[in-house]
Design a protein around this motif. Structure first.
Motif, PDB file in Angstrom:
ATOM      1  N   GLY A  15     -47.947 -81.258 -58.159  1.00  0.00           N
ATOM      2  CA  GLY A  15     -47.679 -79.921 -58.663  1.00  0.00           C
ATOM      3  C   GLY A  15     -46.848 -79.071 -57.727  1.00  0.00           C
ATOM      4  O   GLY A  15     -46.375 -77.996 -58.113  1.00  0.00           O
ATOM      5  N   GLY A  16     -46.678 -79.542 -56.513  1.00  0.00           N
ATOM      6  CA  GLY A  16     -45.916 -78.796 -55.526  1.00  0.00           C
ATOM      7  C   GLY A  16     -44.425 -79.040 -55.616  1.00  0.00           C
ATOM      8  O   GLY A  16     -43.944 -79.735 -56.524  1.00  0.00           O
ATOM      9  N   SER A  17     -43.696 -78.471 -54.666  1.00  0.00           N
ATOM     10  CA  SER A  17     -42.238 -78.535 -54.669  1.00  0.00           C
ATOM     11  C   SER A  17     -41.703 -78.959 -53.314  1.00  0.00           C
ATOM     12  O   SER A  17     -42.317 -78.695 -52.278  1.00  0.00           O
ATOM     13  CB  SER A  17     -41.647 -77.156 -55.016  1.00  0.00           C
ATOM     14  N   LEU A  18     -40.563 -79.596 -53.353  1.00  0.00           N
ATOM     15  CA  LEU A  18     -39.815 -79.947 -52.146  1.00  0.00           C
ATOM     16  C   LEU A  18     -38.331 -79.813 -52.455  1.00  0.00           C
ATOM     17  O   LEU A  18     -37.910 -79.957 -53.609  1.00  0.00           O
ATOM     18  CB  LEU A  18     -40.098 -81.390 -51.721  1.00  0.00           C
ATOM     19  N   ARG A  19     -37.564 -79.579 -51.414  1.00  0.00           N
ATOM     20  CA  ARG A  19     -36.114 -79.581 -51.569  1.00  0.00           C
ATOM     21  C   ARG A  19     -35.500 -80.553 -50.577  1.00  0.00           C
ATOM     22  O   ARG A  19     -35.801 -80.492 -49.384  1.00  0.00           O
ATOM     23  CB  ARG A  19     -35.526 -78.189 -51.362  1.00  0.00           C
ATOM     24  N   LEU A  20     -34.651 -81.404 -51.098  1.00  0.00           N
ATOM     25  CA  LEU A  20     -33.894 -82.328 -50.276  1.00  0.00           C
ATOM     26  C   LEU A  20     -32.475 -81.797 -50.113  1.00  0.00           C
ATOM     27  O   LEU A  20     -31.901 -81.243 -51.046  1.00  0.00           O
ATOM     28  CB  LEU A  20     -33.853 -83.714 -50.913  1.00  0.00           C
ATOM     29  N   SER A  21     -31.932 -81.989 -48.925  1.00  0.00           N
ATOM     30  CA  SER A  21     -30.569 -81.574 -48.646  1.00  0.00           C
ATOM     31  C   SER A  21     -29.738 -82.773 -48.235  1.00  0.00           C
ATOM     32  O   SER A  21     -30.264 -83.744 -47.661  1.00  0.00           O
ATOM     33  CB  SER A  21     -30.545 -80.530 -47.524  1.00  0.00           C
ATOM     34  N   CYS A  22     -28.456 -82.681 -48.502  1.00  0.00           N
ATOM     35  CA  CYS A  22     -27.531 -83.773 -48.202  1.00  0.00           C
ATOM     36  C   CYS A  22     -26.261 -83.165 -47.649  1.00  0.00           C
ATOM     37  O   CYS A  22     -25.614 -82.361 -48.331  1.00  0.00           O
ATOM     38  CB  CYS A  22     -27.258 -84.546 -49.491  1.00  0.00           C
ATOM     39  N   ALA A  23     -25.926 -83.524 -46.440  1.00  0.00           N
ATOM     40  CA  ALA A  23     -24.719 -83.018 -45.797  1.00  0.00           C
ATOM     41  C   ALA A  23     -23.701 -84.145 -45.704  1.00  0.00           C
ATOM     42  O   ALA A  23     -23.993 -85.202 -45.131  1.00  0.00           O
ATOM     43  CB  ALA A  23     -25.047 -82.487 -44.409  1.00  0.00           C
ATOM     44  N   ALA A  24     -22.533 -83.908 -46.259  1.00  0.00           N
ATOM     45  CA  ALA A  24     -21.477 -84.921 -46.232  1.00  0.00           C
ATOM     46  C   ALA A  24     -20.371 -84.486 -45.290  1.00  0.00           C
ATOM     47  O   ALA A  24     -20.011 -83.305 -45.246  1.00  0.00           O
ATOM     48  CB  ALA A  24     -20.921 -85.143 -47.630  1.00  0.00           C
ATOM     49  N   SER A  25     -19.846 -85.417 -44.540  1.00  0.00           N
ATOM     50  CA  SER A  25     -18.701 -85.146 -43.683  1.00  0.00           C
ATOM     51  C   SER A  25     -17.711 -86.298 -43.823  1.00  0.00           C
ATOM     52  O   SER A  25     -18.083 -87.412 -44.190  1.00  0.00           O
ATOM     53  CB  SER A  25     -19.130 -84.984 -42.228  1.00  0.00           C
ATOM     54  N   GLY A  26     -16.448 -85.990 -43.551  1.00  0.00           N
ATOM     55  CA  GLY A  26     -15.418 -87.009 -43.687  1.00  0.00           C
ATOM     56  C   GLY A  26     -14.902 -87.153 -45.105  1.00  0.00           C
ATOM     57  O   GLY A  26     -14.088 -88.040 -45.382  1.00  0.00           O
ATOM     58  N   LEU A  27     -15.388 -86.333 -45.994  1.00  0.00           N
ATOM     59  CA  LEU A  27     -14.913 -86.293 -47.373  1.00  0.00           C
ATOM     60  C   LEU A  27     -15.121 -84.879 -47.890  1.00  0.00           C
ATOM     61  O   LEU A  27     -15.827 -84.076 -47.296  1.00  0.00           O
ATOM     62  CB  LEU A  27     -15.646 -87.306 -48.250  1.00  0.00           C
ATOM     63  N   SER A  28     -14.494 -84.600 -49.033  1.00  0.00           N
ATOM     64  CA  SER A  28     -14.649 -83.294 -49.650  1.00  0.00           C
ATOM     65  C   SER A  28     -15.429 -83.443 -50.945  1.00  0.00           C
ATOM     66  O   SER A  28     -15.074 -84.243 -51.817  1.00  0.00           O
ATOM     67  CB  SER A  28     -13.282 -82.679 -49.949  1.00  0.00           C
ATOM     68  N   LEU A  29     -16.509 -82.677 -51.064  1.00  0.00           N
ATOM     69  CA  LEU A  29     -17.299 -82.752 -52.295  1.00  0.00           C
ATOM     70  C   LEU A  29     -16.504 -82.297 -53.516  1.00  0.00           C
ATOM     71  O   LEU A  29     -16.900 -82.579 -54.643  1.00  0.00           O
ATOM     72  CB  LEU A  29     -18.578 -81.924 -52.169  1.00  0.00           C
ATOM     73  N   ASP A  30     -15.398 -81.604 -53.291  1.00  0.00           N
ATOM     74  CA  ASP A  30     -14.523 -81.235 -54.419  1.00  0.00           C
ATOM     75  C   ASP A  30     -14.039 -82.469 -55.168  1.00  0.00           C
ATOM     76  O   ASP A  30     -13.657 -82.392 -56.332  1.00  0.00           O
ATOM     77  CB  ASP A  30     -13.304 -80.467 -53.907  1.00  0.00           C
ATOM     78  N   ASP A  31     -14.019 -83.611 -54.486  1.00  0.00           N
ATOM     79  CA  ASP A  31     -13.449 -84.832 -55.052  1.00  0.00           C
ATOM     80  C   ASP A  31     -14.488 -85.924 -55.312  1.00  0.00           C
ATOM     81  O   ASP A  31     -14.136 -87.016 -55.770  1.00  0.00           O
ATOM     82  CB  ASP A  31     -12.400 -85.412 -54.106  1.00  0.00           C
ATOM     83  N   TYR A  32     -15.750 -85.645 -55.018  1.00  0.00           N
ATOM     84  CA  TYR A  32     -16.764 -86.682 -55.064  1.00  0.00           C
ATOM     85  C   TYR A  32     -17.941 -86.290 -55.958  1.00  0.00           C
ATOM     86  O   TYR A  32     -18.169 -85.118 -56.239  1.00  0.00           O
ATOM     87  CB  TYR A  32     -17.292 -86.978 -53.648  1.00  0.00           C
ATOM     88  N   THR A  33     -18.649 -87.298 -56.345  1.00  0.00           N
ATOM     89  CA  THR A  33     -19.942 -87.142 -57.012  1.00  0.00           C
ATOM     90  C   THR A  33     -21.041 -87.417 -56.000  1.00  0.00           C
ATOM     91  O   THR A  33     -20.944 -88.379 -55.217  1.00  0.00           O
ATOM     92  CB  THR A  33     -20.069 -88.138 -58.174  1.00  0.00           C
ATOM     93  N   ILE A  34     -22.050 -86.574 -56.015  1.00  0.00           N
ATOM     94  CA  ILE A  34     -23.226 -86.815 -55.187  1.00  0.00           C
ATOM     95  C   ILE A  34     -24.354 -87.290 -56.099  1.00  0.00           C
ATOM     96  O   ILE A  34     -24.618 -86.696 -57.143  1.00  0.00           O
ATOM     97  CB  ILE A  34     -23.670 -85.549 -54.441  1.00  0.00           C
ATOM     98  N   GLY A  35     -24.975 -88.350 -55.669  1.00  0.00           N
ATOM     99  CA  GLY A  35     -26.099 -88.881 -56.427  1.00  0.00           C
ATOM    100  C   GLY A  35     -27.368 -88.882 -55.592  1.00  0.00           C
ATOM    101  O   GLY A  35     -27.317 -89.041 -54.372  1.00  0.00           O
TER     102      GLY A  35
END
Length: 124
Positions: A15-35
């Motif tokens: 019933g609780g919550s968590l947040r996962l974070s993902c930091a990308a470097s060496g690429l631009s998220l403007d051009d990529y899909t994150i899964g």
């Protein structure tokens, strides 16, 4: 060099919550899909959610619809998975990954760059 680094996860009650974070470097998220994917011992890694950095379209597995929310901040090259109303069945190692193409169903074979994985434990 492309790097994908995850943070977040941990132990939470059902019933609780968590947040996962993902930091990308060496690429631009403007051009990529994150899964976001998850895996439990003895089972295949499964797609949980995807977000296109190009146009913001999203995908959710049926098992998480209405409970998980994927987002990205392209300016920061960051992506997030907000997980609410967690269930014991959500317990797994979660992975963030980047793909240069969009797969309508978050197909794992498109993803080339992977984070290190983070454990999510849900106690009942």
């Amino acid at each position: 060099e492309v790097q994908v680094v995850q943070s977040g996860g941990g132990l939470v009650q059902a019933g609780g919550s968590l947040r996962l974070s993902c930091a990308a470097s060496g690429l631009s998220l403007d051009d990529y899909t994150i899964g976001w994917f998850r895996q439990v011992p003895g089972k295949k890694r499964e797609g949980v959610s995807c977000i296109s950095g190009v146009d913001g379209r999203t995908y959710y597995a049926d098992s998480v619809k209405g409970r998980f929310t994927v987002s990205s901040d392209n300016a920061k090259n960051m992506a997030y998975l907000q997980m609410n109303n967690l269930e014991p069945e959500d317990m797994a190692v979660y992975y963030c990954a980047a793909a240069a193409v969009w797969g309508r169903r978050c197909q794992i074979e498109y993803f080339s760059f992977w984070g290190q994985g983070t454990q999510v434990t849900v106690s009942s």
